[in-house]
Structures are given as structure tokens and as C-alpha cells.
Write a protein that holds these residues in place. Sequence first.
Motif, mmCIF file in Angstrom:
data_model
loop_
_atom_site.group_PDB
_atom_site.id
_atom_site.type_symbol
_atom_site.label_atom_id
_atom_site.label_comp_id
_atom_site.label_asym_id
_atom_site.label_seq_id
_atom_site.Cartn_x
_atom_site.Cartn_y
_atom_site.Cartn_z
ATOM 1 N N ALA A 157 0.829 -1.205 0.000
ATOM 2 C CA ALA A 157 0.000 0.000 0.000
ATOM 3 C C ALA A 157 0.865 1.258 0.000
ATOM 4 O O ALA A 157 0.615 2.198 -0.756
ATOM 5 C CB ALA A 157 -0.932 0.006 1.210
ATOM 6 N N ALA A 158 1.906 1.284 0.830
ATOM 7 C CA ALA A 158 2.782 2.461 0.897
ATOM 8 C C ALA A 158 3.500 2.682 -0.425
ATOM 9 O O ALA A 158 3.637 3.826 -0.880
ATOM 10 C CB ALA A 158 3.775 2.319 2.040
ATOM 11 N N ALA A 159 3.938 1.620 -1.060
ATOM 12 C CA ALA A 159 4.620 1.750 -2.353
ATOM 13 C C ALA A 159 3.678 2.310 -3.410
ATOM 14 O O ALA A 159 4.050 3.200 -4.182
ATOM 15 C CB ALA A 159 5.178 0.402 -2.793
ATOM 16 N N ALA A 160 2.457 1.803 -3.451
ATOM 17 C CA ALA A 160 1.483 2.290 -4.437
ATOM 18 C C ALA A 160 1.134 3.747 -4.164
ATOM 19 O O ALA A 160 1.035 4.557 -5.089
ATOM 20 C CB ALA A 160 0.234 1.415 -4.415
ATOM 21 N N LEU A 161 0.955 4.093 -2.891
ATOM 22 C CA LEU A 161 0.598 5.467 -2.542
ATOM 23 C C LEU A 161 1.753 6.440 -2.759
ATOM 24 O O LEU A 161 1.526 7.621 -3.011
ATOM 25 C CB LEU A 161 0.123 5.526 -1.087
ATOM 26 N N SER A 162 2.973 5.954 -2.670
ATOM 27 C CA SER A 162 4.148 6.820 -2.818
ATOM 28 C C SER A 162 4.246 7.472 -4.187
ATOM 29 O O SER A 162 4.945 8.463 -4.346
ATOM 30 C CB SER A 162 5.428 6.030 -2.537
ATOM 31 N N THR A 163 3.524 6.938 -5.157
ATOM 32 C CA THR A 163 3.522 7.572 -6.476
ATOM 33 C C THR A 163 2.722 8.875 -6.455
ATOM 34 O O THR A 163 2.775 9.645 -7.401
ATOM 35 C CB THR A 163 2.952 6.626 -7.555
ATOM 36 N N HIS A 164 2.006 9.124 -5.356
ATOM 37 C CA HIS A 164 1.174 10.325 -5.223
ATOM 38 C C HIS A 164 1.708 11.303 -4.182
ATOM 39 O O HIS A 164 1.151 12.384 -4.014
ATOM 40 C CB HIS A 164 -0.258 9.933 -4.855
ATOM 41 N N GLY A 165 2.751 10.914 -3.447
ATOM 42 C CA GLY A 165 3.316 11.785 -2.416
ATOM 43 C C GLY A 165 4.012 10.950 -1.362
ATOM 44 O O GLY A 165 4.294 9.775 -1.569
ATOM 45 N N LYS A 166 4.276 11.574 -0.216
ATOM 46 C CA LYS A 166 4.991 10.873 0.845
ATOM 47 C C LYS A 166 4.036 9.986 1.627
ATOM 48 O O LYS A 166 3.143 10.460 2.324
ATOM 49 C CB LYS A 166 5.664 11.859 1.793
ATOM 50 N N ALA A 167 4.261 8.680 1.509
ATOM 51 C CA ALA A 167 3.457 7.696 2.220
ATOM 52 C C ALA A 167 4.380 6.804 3.036
ATOM 53 O O ALA A 167 5.410 6.348 2.543
ATOM 54 C CB ALA A 167 2.651 6.851 1.235
ATOM 55 N N VAL A 168 4.008 6.594 4.272
ATOM 56 C CA VAL A 168 4.794 5.779 5.185
ATOM 57 C C VAL A 168 3.935 4.615 5.640
ATOM 58 O O VAL A 168 2.748 4.798 5.931
ATOM 59 C CB VAL A 168 5.224 6.619 6.410
ATOM 60 N N GLY A 169 4.521 3.434 5.698
ATOM 61 C CA GLY A 169 3.795 2.257 6.151
ATOM 62 C C GLY A 169 4.303 1.785 7.498
ATOM 63 O O GLY A 169 5.500 1.844 7.771
ATOM 64 N N LEU A 170 3.396 1.331 8.335
ATOM 65 C CA LEU A 170 3.745 0.850 9.664
ATOM 66 C C LEU A 170 2.925 -0.390 9.969
ATOM 67 O O LEU A 170 1.697 -0.318 10.051
ATOM 68 C CB LEU A 170 3.445 1.943 10.697
ATOM 69 N N ALA A 171 3.603 -1.534 10.093
ATOM 70 C CA ALA A 171 2.912 -2.774 10.424
ATOM 71 C C ALA A 171 2.735 -2.852 11.936
ATOM 72 O O ALA A 171 3.703 -2.735 12.687
ATOM 73 C CB ALA A 171 3.701 -3.979 9.925
ATOM 74 N N ALA A 172 1.496 -3.001 12.383
ATOM 75 C CA ALA A 172 1.199 -3.114 13.806
ATOM 76 C C ALA A 172 -0.206 -3.640 13.995
ATOM 77 O O ALA A 172 -1.092 -3.339 13.199
ATOM 78 C CB ALA A 172 1.331 -1.757 14.488
ATOM 79 N N ASP A 173 -0.404 -4.389 15.060
ATOM 80 C CA ASP A 173 -1.743 -4.821 15.446
ATOM 81 C C ASP A 173 -2.270 -3.771 16.407
ATOM 82 O O ASP A 173 -1.880 -3.720 17.574
ATOM 83 C CB ASP A 173 -1.679 -6.184 16.110
ATOM 84 N N LEU A 174 -3.119 -2.893 15.932
ATOM 85 C CA LEU A 174 -3.587 -1.765 16.731
ATOM 86 C C LEU A 174 -4.579 -2.169 17.818
ATOM 87 O O LEU A 174 -4.977 -1.333 18.622
ATOM 88 C CB LEU A 174 -4.171 -0.686 15.827
ATOM 89 N N THR A 175 -4.944 -3.459 17.873
ATOM 90 C CA THR A 175 -5.769 -3.920 18.975
ATOM 91 C C THR A 175 -4.913 -4.259 20.186
ATOM 92 O O THR A 175 -5.432 -4.507 21.267
ATOM 93 C CB THR A 175 -6.604 -5.153 18.581
ATOM 94 N N ASP A 176 -3.582 -4.263 20.014
ATOM 95 C CA ASP A 176 -2.632 -4.539 21.086
ATOM 96 C C ASP A 176 -2.049 -3.206 21.557
ATOM 97 O O ASP A 176 -1.449 -2.472 20.773
ATOM 98 C CB ASP A 176 -1.537 -5.471 20.559
ATOM 99 N N ARG A 177 -2.226 -2.856 22.792
ATOM 100 C CA ARG A 177 -1.899 -1.512 23.299
ATOM 101 C C ARG A 177 -0.450 -1.060 23.036
ATOM 102 O O ARG A 177 -0.263 0.050 22.560
ATOM 103 C CB ARG A 177 -2.232 -1.402 24.775
ATOM 104 N N PRO A 178 0.591 -1.822 23.356
ATOM 105 C CA PRO A 178 1.954 -1.299 23.140
ATOM 106 C C PRO A 178 2.233 -0.862 21.695
ATOM 107 O O PRO A 178 2.708 0.240 21.468
ATOM 108 C CB PRO A 178 2.872 -2.427 23.600
ATOM 109 N N PRO A 179 1.905 -1.689 20.678
ATOM 110 C CA PRO A 179 2.153 -1.221 19.308
ATOM 111 C C PRO A 179 1.297 -0.008 18.928
ATOM 112 O O PRO A 179 1.758 0.881 18.220
ATOM 113 C CB PRO A 179 1.791 -2.422 18.429
#
Length: 58
Positions: A29-51
Motif C-alpha cells: 500500500a505504501a509503495a502504491a501510494l508513494s507515487t502520489h506523495g509521501k506515504a509511510v507504512g507501519l505494520a502493527a496490530d492496533l488492537t494490542d496496546r503497546p504497538p
Amino acid sequence: MGYAVARHVLDAGGTAVVSGRSQAGVDEAAAALSTHGKAVGLAADLTDRPPSTACASP
């Protein structure tokens, strides 16, 4: 944020941060979006509090 919203943010000149549980999916997703501007990808399980806390840290 969803992919379409991220695309609109980029098209308006902003920076988009996309997240997901799968590093491969986030990278794709970040690679595809980067063709349109600055896109950063972050892998995390957002249901887990520390990440999810780490995602909010500057």
C-alpha cells in the motif's frame, strides 16, 4: 485511514501513514501510494496496546 482517504490526503499535498497487521500489505500500500506523495507504512496490530501507543509516538 483507508487507502482512498490516504490517496486524497496525498493528492492534497499531505503525508499519509498507513498501517496494517501484515508487513507485506503495508509495504504494498505504501509503495502504491508513494507515487502520489509521501506515504509511510507501519505494520502493527492496533488492537494490542503497546504497538498502538508506539504508532502515536512522534
